[in-house]
Design a protein around this motif. Structure first.
Motif, PDB file in Angstrom:
ATOM      1  N   PRO A  94      22.508  33.502   3.606  1.00  0.00           N
ATOM      2  CA  PRO A  94      23.480  34.375   4.270  1.00  0.00           C
ATOM      3  C   PRO A  94      23.117  34.629   5.729  1.00  0.00           C
ATOM      4  N   GLU A  95      21.810  34.703   5.987  1.00  0.00           N
ATOM      5  CA  GLU A  95      21.360  34.979   7.347  1.00  0.00           C
ATOM      6  C   GLU A  95      21.380  33.682   8.146  1.00  0.00           C
ATOM      7  N   THR A  99      25.617  30.540  15.704  1.00  0.00           N
ATOM      8  CA  THR A  99      26.251  29.261  16.053  1.00  0.00           C
ATOM      9  C   THR A  99      26.327  28.312  14.857  1.00  0.00           C
ATOM     10  N   ALA A 100      26.013  28.786  13.640  1.00  0.00           N
ATOM     11  CA  ALA A 100      26.029  27.930  12.447  1.00  0.00           C
ATOM     12  C   ALA A 100      26.981  28.522  11.415  1.00  0.00           C
ATOM     13  N   MET A 101      27.478  27.667  10.521  1.00  0.00           N
ATOM     14  CA  MET A 101      28.440  28.123   9.499  1.00  0.00           C
ATOM     15  C   MET A 101      28.481  27.122   8.355  1.00  0.00           C
ATOM     16  N   TRP A 102      28.619  27.643   7.122  1.00  0.00           N
ATOM     17  CA  TRP A 102      28.826  26.809   5.934  1.00  0.00           C
ATOM     18  C   TRP A 102      30.306  26.882   5.545  1.00  0.00           C
ATOM     19  N   ILE A 109      31.925  30.012   3.680  1.00  0.00           N
ATOM     20  CA  ILE A 109      31.319  30.464   2.427  1.00  0.00           C
ATOM     21  C   ILE A 109      30.775  31.884   2.619  1.00  0.00           C
ATOM     22  N   THR A 110      31.106  32.779   1.687  1.00  0.00           N
ATOM     23  CA  THR A 110      30.598  34.169   1.735  1.00  0.00           C
ATOM     24  C   THR A 110      29.664  34.465   0.575  1.00  0.00           C
ATOM     25  N   ASP A 111      29.820  33.691  -0.530  1.00  0.00           N
ATOM     26  CA  ASP A 111      28.964  33.901  -1.707  1.00  0.00           C
ATOM     27  C   ASP A 111      27.902  32.805  -1.743  1.00  0.00           C
ATOM     28  N   GLY A 119      29.934  18.376  -1.394  1.00  0.00           N
ATOM     29  CA  GLY A 119      31.113  18.513  -0.551  1.00  0.00           C
ATOM     30  C   GLY A 119      31.040  19.652   0.439  1.00  0.00           C
ATOM     31  N   ASP A 120      30.053  20.570   0.276  1.00  0.00           N
ATOM     32  CA  ASP A 120      29.893  21.655   1.247  1.00  0.00           C
ATOM     33  C   ASP A 120      29.515  21.072   2.605  1.00  0.00           C
TER      34      ASP A 120
END
Length: 560
Positions: A94-95, A99-102, A109-111, A119-120
């Protein structure tokens, strides 16, 4: 060159300027810039990395992002753009950096309790790159290529629906006899063989052409023009004659010898309007406008008629026609003209009859009254001799049979007795004797034909097939069709004969059973029956297909 705040807005301004100049969507130019910047970044960070660039459409800010995708272990090939579930776990938290994101299924993604899934996608922003001279030149080439592709797509979309219409253009240049025409937002080509023979053009000349075809090709959309197409003349008449444009008058057929002469068939759906007069116009004004556009091409305007012989008589004008004999099965028509009208009917170098043939879609055989009389006399003599030789008759009696319309032994042998009794001097005994002689001769012919067929190796399966006479079986055997299987593999036209068109000329294909006057439909039925008997075709499927075809026709009629 780096993408700094000083030139961020310049990107958007450049995109707008290029889009206006090329008349394409500015978004396409921005996408081309994004791709060019991504290529430059790959040359800096590594070609195996998946680097993507996004330019903000409002601020012009370019964001460089490295993308990595989670894949199965056995599918892992590119370690710079892919990683396995295990190697993705350290990044799956989560942390994350700002500048990064899943992403999963395109959504952030939040969970994070589920762990990384196949595929992520992991996106991480990377610093913008410095673009050297080579990278900048490469980026420029990418942008230009994308802009050219967009321009070509725009041209194709604009002109594809204009095929079949007339367009005005300006001559740009001539290449190997072909004329390159400026048609506004693109170039078109008028090939050498699509020009009217004596026409010549110089740069900047105005030209009117028919758009014959528009094709999407690798070098860009190709627009092919024509001035010799029959449709060009039809479209010109539509422009000059309001009744044609409104649908009151219809152009049914056009035939042209470009630059020399043409024939056009028209019909009026309003009884009060003469189609020929409407197309000619007051003092010939309407037709003259078309003639002037076609460099003086003479045009015969002909009234259309559903009756083919009547239409043909009109099409052969100005020649006078004495008699017309139509053979619909062969697509051929015989025309008899007075001796002094022969040259007029044929026309100079066969032009008149050739155009009439194109207009009607039939092969036209023109003969004089004298030639037709000689042919009829020859047929009369041949039939007379046939009856004299086979029925043991004297010449006078044989001529009586021919004069009454009998053409072969089958007609004599199996006609109703009353039809023989109408002949002068023929009573019931004479008529019965005539039929007996005819039948005996036919039976002898059949026996001889069957014996000949068996000598050639014909099998009983073909001999016993219903619908084939011994003479037909003999003809099949001579063509190496000796079994029912051989017969079932024949095409209908191989049996009944037909016509093919090569280089615009109709060529006769002789059929094995054509001399027995077997029609194409009869040949189709016989071949299909043979296939059913052999078990090659299921009759139930044929019935289902026929029923489906009828339903389709009914549906189309209902929609119409």
């Amino acid at each position: 060159m780096a993408i700094t705040s000083a030139n961020q807005l310049e990107l958007l301004q450049t995109a707008e300027a290029v889009a206006r100049e090329k008349m394409i969507d500015p978004g396409l130019v921005v996408e081309a810039m994004e791709e060019s910047l991504a290529r430059a970044a790959k040359s800096r960070y590594g070609a195996e990395m998946d680097i993507r660039v996004n330019i903000d459409r409002k601020t012009g800010r370019a964001t460089f992002t490295r993308v990595r995708t989670v894949v199965e272990d056995e599918e892992l090939e590119n370690f710079q753009a892919e990683f396995s579930k295990e190697s993705a776990k350290p990044y799956f938290e989560p942390e994350q950096k700002a500048t990064a994101m899943w992403l999963r299924d395109g959504q952030p993604i939040t969970d994070f309790t589920t762990g990384p899934q196949i595929g992520d996608i992991f996106q991480e922003e990377v610093p913008p790159v410095e673009m050297g001279r080579i990278a900048a030149q490469s980026a420029k080439q990418v942008i230009l290529q994308k802009v050219r592709e967009a321009e070509r797509d725009r041209q194709y979309e604009e002109f594809k629906d204009r095929a079949g219409t007339i367009i005005n253009g300006q001559v740009k240049r001539e290449e190997y006899g072909n004329i390159i025409v400026d048609v506004g937002r693109g170039e078109a080509i008028l090939r050498r063989n699509e020009k009217i023979g004596r026409e010549s053009y110089r740069p900047n000349d105005r030209i009117r052409c028919y758009i014959k075809d528009v094709r999407r090709e690798a070098r860009g959309p190709q627009i092919f023009l024509s001035r010799t197409a029959p449709e060009f003349m039809a479209e010109l008449f539509k422009m000059e004659v309001p009744e044609i444009y409104d649908g009151i008058i219809e152009i049914k057929a056009v035939a042209r010898d470009p630059g020399s002469r043409a024939k056009i068939a028209v019909i009026s759906y309003d009884g009060g309007i003469d189609p020929v007069g409407a197309c000619v116009g007051m003092r010939g004004s309407r037709v003259q406008a078309v003639v002037n556009e076609l460099q003086g091409e003479k045009i015969d305007i002909i009234p259309w008629n559903e009756d083919v012989p009547t239409f043909l008589v009109n099409a052969l004008q100005p020649a006078e026609v004495s008699k017309v004999v139509l053979d619909e099965d062969a697509g051929k028509i015989e025309v008899v003209v007075p001796d002094e009208q022969l040259s007029l009917a044929i026309g100079r170098r066969g032009q008149n009859v050739r155009l009439a043939s194109q207009l009607t879609g039939l092969d036209i055989d023109i003969m004089t009254e004298e030639e037709e009389s000689a042919r009829r006399q020859k047929e009369f003599e041949e039939r007379t001799k046939l009856f004299m030789d086979t029925l043991d008759l004297d010449e006078f009696f044989a001529q009586l049979l021919v004069a009454e319309g009998f053409t072969n032994l089958e007609e004599v042998g199996y006609v109703e007795l009353d039809e023989l009794l109408v002949i002068d001097g023929v009573d019931e005994d004479t008529a019965g004797e005539l039929q007996t002689r005819a039948r005996e001769h036919l039976e002898a012919q059949a026996k001889a034909a069957l014996e000949r067929a068996r000598e050639l190796g014909v099998q009983d399966s073909l001999v016993e097939f219903e619908g084939l006479t011994p003479q037909m079986i003999e003809a099949l055997a001579e063509d190496d069709v000796k079994t029912l299987e051989d017969f079932a593999t024949c095409a209908d036209w191989e049996l009944a004969g037909g016509w093919t068109t090569q280089n615009g000329e109709r060529i006769k294909d002789d059929g094995i059973l054509e001399k027995f006057e077997v029609s194409l439909e009869e040949a189709q039925n016989m071949v299909m029956t043979a296939r059913i008997q052999l078990g090659w075709v299921d009759p139930a499927e044929l019935e289902a297909d026929a029923a489906e075809g009828e339903d389709g026709e009914l549906t189309e009629e209902a929609e119409a």
